[in-house]
Design a protein around this motif. Structure first.
Motif, PDB file in Angstrom:
ATOM      1  N   SER A  40       0.842  -1.196   0.000  1.00 34.80           N
ATOM      2  CA  SER A  40       0.000   0.000   0.000  1.00 34.80           C
ATOM      3  C   SER A  40       0.878   1.248   0.000  1.00 34.80           C
ATOM      4  O   SER A  40       2.092   1.182   0.213  1.00 34.80           O
ATOM      5  N   GLY A  41       0.251   2.379  -0.206  1.00 35.72           N
ATOM      6  CA  GLY A  41       0.973   3.650  -0.220  1.00 35.72           C
ATOM      7  C   GLY A  41       1.644   3.942   1.107  1.00 35.72           C
ATOM      8  O   GLY A  41       2.771   4.442   1.155  1.00 35.72           O
ATOM      9  N   SER A  42       0.947   3.624   2.209  1.00 32.50           N
ATOM     10  CA  SER A  42       1.542   3.896   3.522  1.00 32.50           C
ATOM     11  C   SER A  42       2.728   2.963   3.792  1.00 32.50           C
ATOM     12  O   SER A  42       3.725   3.374   4.391  1.00 32.50           O
ATOM     13  N   THR A  43       2.640   1.724   3.320  1.00 40.05           N
ATOM     14  CA  THR A  43       3.765   0.792   3.478  1.00 40.05           C
ATOM     15  C   THR A  43       4.958   1.258   2.656  1.00 40.05           C
ATOM     16  O   THR A  43       6.105   1.208   3.128  1.00 40.05           O
ATOM     17  N   MET A  44       4.703   1.718   1.433  1.00 43.74           N
ATOM     18  CA  MET A  44       5.790   2.238   0.605  1.00 43.74           C
ATOM     19  C   MET A  44       6.410   3.472   1.253  1.00 43.74           C
ATOM     20  O   MET A  44       7.626   3.653   1.207  1.00 43.74           O
ATOM     21  N   GLY A  45       5.586   4.297   1.853  1.00 42.66           N
ATOM     22  CA  GLY A  45       6.098   5.477   2.561  1.00 42.66           C
ATOM     23  C   GLY A  45       6.973   5.086   3.739  1.00 42.66           C
ATOM     24  O   GLY A  45       8.016   5.695   3.983  1.00 42.66           O
ATOM     25  N   LYS A  46       6.558   4.045   4.458  1.00 41.38           N
ATOM     26  CA  LYS A  46       7.365   3.567   5.585  1.00 41.38           C
ATOM     27  C   LYS A  46       8.677   2.960   5.102  1.00 41.38           C
ATOM     28  O   LYS A  46       9.723   3.156   5.731  1.00 41.38           O
ATOM     29  N   LEU A  47       8.622   2.216   3.991  1.00 41.35           N
ATOM     30  CA  LEU A  47       9.854   1.673   3.411  1.00 41.35           C
ATOM     31  C   LEU A  47      10.808   2.796   3.008  1.00 41.35           C
ATOM     32  O   LEU A  47      12.014   2.727   3.263  1.00 41.35           O
ATOM     33  N   PHE A  48      10.264   3.830   2.386  1.00 38.64           N
ATOM     34  CA  PHE A  48      11.087   4.958   1.972  1.00 38.64           C
ATOM     35  C   PHE A  48      11.674   5.677   3.177  1.00 38.64           C
ATOM     36  O   PHE A  48      12.862   6.025   3.186  1.00 38.64           O
ATOM     37  N   ALA A  49      10.849   5.903   4.194  1.00 43.36           N
ATOM     38  CA  ALA A  49      11.336   6.580   5.405  1.00 43.36           C
ATOM     39  C   ALA A  49      12.424   5.748   6.090  1.00 43.36           C
ATOM     40  O   ALA A  49      13.425   6.294   6.576  1.00 43.36           O
ATOM     41  N   GLY A  50      12.261   4.438   6.105  1.00 47.07           N
ATOM     42  CA  GLY A  50      13.284   3.566   6.674  1.00 47.07           C
ATOM     43  C   GLY A  50      14.580   3.642   5.890  1.00 47.07           C
ATOM     44  O   GLY A  50      15.677   3.676   6.464  1.00 47.07           O
ATOM     45  N   TRP A  51      14.456   3.691   4.559  1.00 45.57           N
ATOM     46  CA  TRP A  51      15.648   3.801   3.730  1.00 45.57           C
ATOM     47  C   TRP A  51      16.354   5.142   3.960  1.00 45.57           C
ATOM     48  O   TRP A  51      17.589   5.192   4.041  1.00 45.57           O
ATOM     49  N   VAL A  52      15.591   6.211   4.069  1.00 39.53           N
ATOM     50  CA  VAL A  52      16.188   7.529   4.338  1.00 39.53           C
ATOM     51  C   VAL A  52      16.903   7.511   5.682  1.00 39.53           C
ATOM     52  O   VAL A  52      17.998   8.064   5.830  1.00 39.53           O
ATOM     53  N   GLY A  53      16.300   6.856   6.676  1.00 42.68           N
ATOM     54  CA  GLY A  53      16.955   6.739   7.978  1.00 42.68           C
ATOM     55  C   GLY A  53      18.269   5.976   7.878  1.00 42.68           C
ATOM     56  O   GLY A  53      19.288   6.398   8.448  1.00 42.68           O
ATOM     57  N   LEU A  54      18.269   4.859   7.151  1.00 38.97           N
ATOM     58  CA  LEU A  54      19.502   4.104   6.935  1.00 38.97           C
ATOM     59  C   LEU A  54      20.535   4.930   6.179  1.00 38.97           C
ATOM     60  O   LEU A  54      21.729   4.877   6.485  1.00 38.97           O
ATOM     61  N   LEU A  55      20.078   5.707   5.206  1.00 39.49           N
ATOM     62  CA  LEU A  55      20.989   6.555   4.438  1.00 39.49           C
ATOM     63  C   LEU A  55      21.624   7.618   5.336  1.00 39.49           C
ATOM     64  O   LEU A  55      22.829   7.880   5.227  1.00 39.49           O
ATOM     65  N   CYS A  56      20.850   8.196   6.217  1.00 39.31           N
ATOM     66  CA  CYS A  56      21.401   9.191   7.149  1.00 39.31           C
ATOM     67  C   CYS A  56      22.464   8.571   8.051  1.00 39.31           C
ATOM     68  O   CYS A  56      23.514   9.182   8.297  1.00 39.31           O
ATOM     69  N   ILE A  57      22.211   7.362   8.528  1.00 35.55           N
ATOM     70  CA  ILE A  57      23.198   6.678   9.369  1.00 35.55           C
ATOM     71  C   ILE A  57      24.455   6.372   8.567  1.00 35.55           C
ATOM     72  O   ILE A  57      25.580   6.591   9.031  1.00 35.55           O
ATOM     73  N   ALA A  58      24.297   5.878   7.336  1.00 34.99           N
ATOM     74  CA  ALA A  58      25.445   5.534   6.495  1.00 34.99           C
ATOM     75  C   ALA A  58      26.279   6.772   6.161  1.00 34.99           C
ATOM     76  O   ALA A  58      27.513   6.730   6.208  1.00 34.99           O
ATOM     77  N   VAL A  59      25.615   7.871   5.837  1.00 31.43           N
ATOM     78  CA  VAL A  59      26.342   9.114   5.550  1.00 31.43           C
ATOM     79  C   VAL A  59      27.033   9.615   6.815  1.00 31.43           C
ATOM     80  O   VAL A  59      28.177  10.075   6.765  1.00 31.43           O
ATOM     81  N   GLY A  60      26.363   9.496   7.949  1.00 33.52           N
ATOM     82  CA  GLY A  60      26.985   9.903   9.209  1.00 33.52           C
ATOM     83  C   GLY A  60      28.237   9.101   9.511  1.00 33.52           C
ATOM     84  O   GLY A  60      29.260   9.654   9.924  1.00 33.52           O
ATOM     85  N   LEU A  61      28.191   7.791   9.285  1.00 36.10           N
ATOM     86  CA  LEU A  61      29.369   6.955   9.502  1.00 36.10           C
ATOM     87  C   LEU A  61      30.499   7.330   8.552  1.00 36.10           C
ATOM     88  O   LEU A  61      31.665   7.398   8.957  1.00 36.10           O
ATOM     89  N   ALA A  62      30.177   7.560   7.290  1.00 34.83           N
ATOM     90  CA  ALA A  62      31.205   7.927   6.317  1.00 34.83           C
ATOM     91  C   ALA A  62      31.754   9.332   6.583  1.00 34.83           C
ATOM     92  O   ALA A  62      32.905   9.613   6.251  1.00 34.83           O
ATOM     93  N   THR A  63      30.958  10.177   7.183  1.00 29.28           N
ATOM     94  CA  THR A  63      31.386  11.546   7.458  1.00 29.28           C
ATOM     95  C   THR A  63      32.402  11.617   8.586  1.00 29.28           C
ATOM     96  O   THR A  63      33.334  12.407   8.529  1.00 29.28           O
ATOM     97  N   VAL A  64      32.251  10.794   9.593  1.00 31.21           N
ATOM     98  CA  VAL A  64      33.109  10.912  10.775  1.00 31.21           C
ATOM     99  C   VAL A  64      34.311   9.979  10.772  1.00 31.21           C
ATOM    100  O   VAL A  64      35.132  10.042  11.689  1.00 31.21           O
ATOM    101  N   VAL A  65      34.473   9.130   9.752  1.00 26.82           N
ATOM    102  CA  VAL A  65      35.608   8.217   9.717  1.00 26.82           C
ATOM    103  C   VAL A  65      36.896   9.043   9.550  1.00 26.82           C
ATOM    104  O   VAL A  65      36.939  10.020   8.814  1.00 26.82           O
ATOM    105  N   VAL A  66      37.934   8.631  10.281  1.00 27.74           N
ATOM    106  CA  VAL A  66      39.150   9.432  10.395  1.00 27.74           C
ATOM    107  C   VAL A  66      40.264   8.856   9.523  1.00 27.74           C
ATOM    108  O   VAL A  66      40.443   7.644   9.422  1.00 27.74           O
ATOM    109  N   CYS A  67      41.028   9.733   8.893  1.00 30.15           N
ATOM    110  CA  CYS A  67      42.191   9.339   8.105  1.00 30.15           C
ATOM    111  C   CYS A  67      43.288   8.862   9.059  1.00 30.15           C
ATOM    112  O   CYS A  67      43.600   9.561  10.026  1.00 30.15           O
TER     113      CYS A  67
END
Length: 109
Positions: A40-67
């Motif tokens: 359903s539309g609401s399920t697709m919205g939840k899937l998208f929101a979950g993916w955005v949340g995972l993307l934010c975590i992944a970008v956060g991890l890549a942002t703070v990794v140290v050389c």
């Protein structure tokens, strides 16, 4: 620089990059699966929101990794996040621990 420290540091950088790219690449198959299962539309919205949340975590991890060479963030210079293959501060290549003699990598022009 100790080769073991360099290897462990670059392994962290590579793993955070894999998490980021895997998160980006999983979007289309995930949405296609949802459409195939006639979610359903609401399920697709939840899937998208979950993916955005995972993307934010992944970008956060890549942002703070140290050389491991300069001690600064590998992909971040100020507010700019650049998922490039060299440290944005010292120019250390992502695979410098795999190529002999490349630990003294120069910054790309």
């Amino acid at each position: 620089m100790d080769p073991q420290v360099l290897h462990r540091g670059l392994a962290k950088v590579r793993s955070s990059r894999w998490i980021l790219w895997a998160t980006i690449l999983i979007y289309m198959p995930g949405m296609m699966l949802g459409l195939y299962l006639q979610a359903s539309g609401s399920t697709m919205g939840k899937l998208f929101a979950g993916w955005v949340g995972l993307l934010c975590i992944a970008v956060g991890l890549a942002t703070v990794v140290v050389c491991p060479r300069c001690g600064n963030t590998f992909h971040t210079n100020g507010p700019t996040f650049l998922p490039v293959r060299r440290c944005v501060h010292c120019g250390l290549h992502l695979c410098a621990d795999k190529t002999p003699g490349s630990t003294v990598a120069d910054r790309e022009p």
